[in-house]
Motif scaffolding. Structure first.
Motif, short mmCIF file in Angstrom:
data_model
loop_
_atom_site.label_atom_id
_atom_site.label_comp_id
_atom_site.label_asym_id
_atom_site.label_seq_id
_atom_site.Cartn_x
_atom_site.Cartn_y
_atom_site.Cartn_z
N ILE A 93 0.84 -1.20 0.00
CA ILE A 93 0.00 0.00 0.00
C ILE A 93 0.88 1.25 0.00
N ASN A 94 1.93 1.23 0.79
CA ASN A 94 2.83 2.39 0.83
C ASN A 94 3.42 2.68 -0.55
N ILE A 95 3.81 1.64 -1.26
CA ILE A 95 4.42 1.84 -2.58
C ILE A 95 3.38 2.37 -3.57
N VAL A 96 2.21 1.73 -3.56
CA VAL A 96 1.15 2.16 -4.49
C VAL A 96 0.72 3.59 -4.16
N LYS A 97 0.61 3.87 -2.89
CA LYS A 97 0.18 5.21 -2.47
C LYS A 97 1.19 6.27 -2.94
N ASN A 98 2.47 5.98 -2.79
CA ASN A 98 3.49 6.90 -3.28
C ASN A 98 3.35 7.11 -4.78
N GLY A 99 3.06 6.01 -5.50
CA GLY A 99 2.88 6.11 -6.95
C GLY A 99 1.74 7.06 -7.28
N ILE A 100 0.62 6.87 -6.59
CA ILE A 100 -0.55 7.73 -6.84
C ILE A 100 -0.21 9.18 -6.52
N GLU A 101 0.49 9.37 -5.43
CA GLU A 101 0.79 10.75 -5.01
C GLU A 101 1.82 11.43 -5.90
N ALA A 102 2.60 10.62 -6.61
CA ALA A 102 3.62 11.21 -7.49
C ALA A 102 2.99 11.81 -8.74
N THR B 107 9.12 14.88 0.39
CA THR B 107 9.03 16.10 -0.40
C THR B 107 7.59 16.60 -0.43
N LYS B 108 6.76 15.94 0.40
CA LYS B 108 5.33 16.30 0.37
C LYS B 108 4.97 17.15 1.57
N GLU B 109 3.97 17.99 1.32
CA GLU B 109 3.56 18.91 2.38
C GLU B 109 3.06 18.13 3.60
N ILE C 154 8.14 8.30 6.45
CA ILE C 154 8.53 7.00 6.99
C ILE C 154 7.95 5.84 6.20
N GLY C 155 7.13 6.17 5.19
CA GLY C 155 6.53 5.11 4.38
C GLY C 155 7.56 4.19 3.76
N MET C 156 8.58 4.76 3.15
CA MET C 156 9.58 3.93 2.46
C MET C 156 10.49 3.21 3.45
MG MG Z 1 4.44 7.58 1.25
#
Ligand code: MG
Ligand code: ADP
Length: 420
Positions: free
Chosen positions: A322-331, A375-377, A382-384
């Motif tokens: 979920i952390n990886i997919v979430k980062n992808g979506i947020e990118a 780098t996000k507001e 700590i996700g990664m």
């Molecule tokens: Mg994240």
């Protein structure tokens, strides 16, 4: 002077034998598993025995011909932390090894270690409730007593300088102090790692909650509209059935979203089990779809086979993906897509998560996984770190390729579980 040097050297070598298995344990086993797992317990016992055997193999030789070593330190520590289950193995290996080596002062030794075996494990439950300082105090006190008891025959000999005995006891107590703090630091690190993973999950769940409520609101609004229509107009029986069917399926959808979300926030005590990567990925996609919809990102999947089995803890594995997919979506800003695919080789299962997002520079990739790098507001950074931790604990590997403004691809591989 030469004599002193020899004894000091041998004492220091013994000290090393106590610290060495601890480091070995920390480096190669502790990160692979949870601290209280059965296999970890066995390895810890083995390390305790190894430490004792090494100490006994390279004893400290006094001028009078007596041999001593620091075996009491690992023995007492093993009894305090592991109780009778560890102590009995250590006790038996001391006896066996002592018997094989031979030696004159065997009776004193057997007496002292038998006392340790009988009494020290009794302190285990009290000991585990103590503060770090209290534990160090207890273990040092115990080794002081057992060291003195062992030294009694030497104290009684007229021709042996007491200085050596004092030095022996001194190093014994110092070694115990060092070993206790090492064990404690090691345990604290592991505990902290678990707590970070838990804390990260809480923040993950709260971050997803907005999209979940958004997604649940839609079907509820639809159902409300349907009920209103049913109430206001007098439809024929046929039409009524049709509309209530639609309402039902909307409600089912809302229920499914909620139950997926709730099962994510559950936090059972976990054990390793056999996981089907495809099932878990489907779950992850279900949970993340509301979040993706909210950011107008599409999730695509492509699984090469129907199932791949790996071994791991279910909730953690989900959290990691979920952390990886979430980062992808947020990118991704604006429209874009996240692709999830799986394939396998003879021994390994691969998961690939790629996005069409902002990408990263090489330097940014290298900083991934360092705590609080974000780098996000609203990022936690700590996700990664949690991702790396979980993959490491499952003996997996991760590879990241990224191109600025093009996107990022995470490739993860796990050893296939062959027991299926
Ligand atoms: Mg994240
Ligand atoms: P957070 O998501 O809370 O910022 P993470 O540890 O999950 O913390 O990620 C750390 C940083 O790594 C992010 O802030 C982001 O800059 C970068 N990053 C992670 N994944 C991606 C990705 N798929 N594409 C671009 N940048 C990413």
């Amino acid at each position: 002077m030469y004599q002193l040097n020899g004894v000091t050297k041998e004492l220091l070598l013994n000290l090393f034998f106590i610290i060495f298995p601890l480091f070995l344990y920390q480096m190669f086993w502790v990160d692979k598993d949870r601290i209280y797992s059965k296999s970890n317990f066995r390895v810890a016992t083995l390390m305790g025995v190894l430490s004792i055997l090494l100490c006994m193999s390279f004893p400290i030789t006094f001028s009078s011909g007596f041999h001593f070593d620091l075996r009491q330190i690992p023995f007492i520590l093993g009894s305090l932390y592991g109780g009778y289950r560890v102590a009995i193995w250590q006790y038996l290996s001391i006896l066996l090894f002592r018997y094989l080596l031979g030696g004159d002062e065997i009776y004193v030794n057997v007496l002292v270690i038998s006392l340790i075996l009988l009494l020290v494990p009794l302190l285990k439950s009290k000991y585990s409730g103590m503060t770090m300082r209290g534990r160090a105090f207890i273990s040092m006190g115990l080794v002081l007593i057992s060291g003195t008891l062992t030294m009694l025959p030497i104290f009684m000999l007229p021709d042996t300088p007491d200085f050596f005995s004092m030095q022996f006891i001194g190093i014994q107590v110092f070694g115990m102090w060092l070993a206790t703090y090492l064990v404690e630091t090691l345990r604290n690190n592991i505990k902290m790692r678990d707590e970070i993973i838990k804390a990260e999950k809480t923040s993950l769940i709260s971050q997803l909650s907005a999209s979940i409520s958004h997604e649940v609101k839609n079907p509820l609004t639809a159902v409300r509209g349907l009920i209103q229509i049913l109430d206001e107009f007098d439809f024929p029986e046929e039409k009524k059935k049709e509309l209530s069917k639609v309402a039902m399926s909307e409600l089912d959808r809302a229920l499914m979203i909620l139950s997926d979300y709730l099962s994510l926030s559950k936090d059972p005590i976990e054990n390793k089990e056999t996981l089907d990567i495809v099932d878990e990925l489907k779950y992850v996609i279900d949970v993340m779809t509301p979040y993706a919809n909210m950011q107008s990102v599409e999730i695509h999947m492509n699984f090469q086979a129907n199932s791949y089995y790996v071994s791991g803890e279910r909730q953690k594995f989900r959290q990691c993906l979920i952390n990886i997919v979430k980062n992808g979506i947020e990118a991704i800003s604006g429209k874009g897509e996240v692709r999830i695919s799986t394939f396998h080789s003879e021994n390994q299962a691969f998961i690939r998560v790629s996005d069409t997002g902002c990408g990263m520079t090489l330097e940014q990739i290298q900083r991934l996984g360092t705590p609080y790098y974000s780098t996000k507001e609203k990022g936690t950074g700590i996700g990664m770190m949690v991702v790396y931790n979980i993959i490491n604990s499952m003996n997996g590997q991760i590879e990241i390729r990224s191109e600025k403004e093009k996107g990022t691809c995470f490739s993860i591989s796990f050893p296939l579980d062959k027991n299926i």
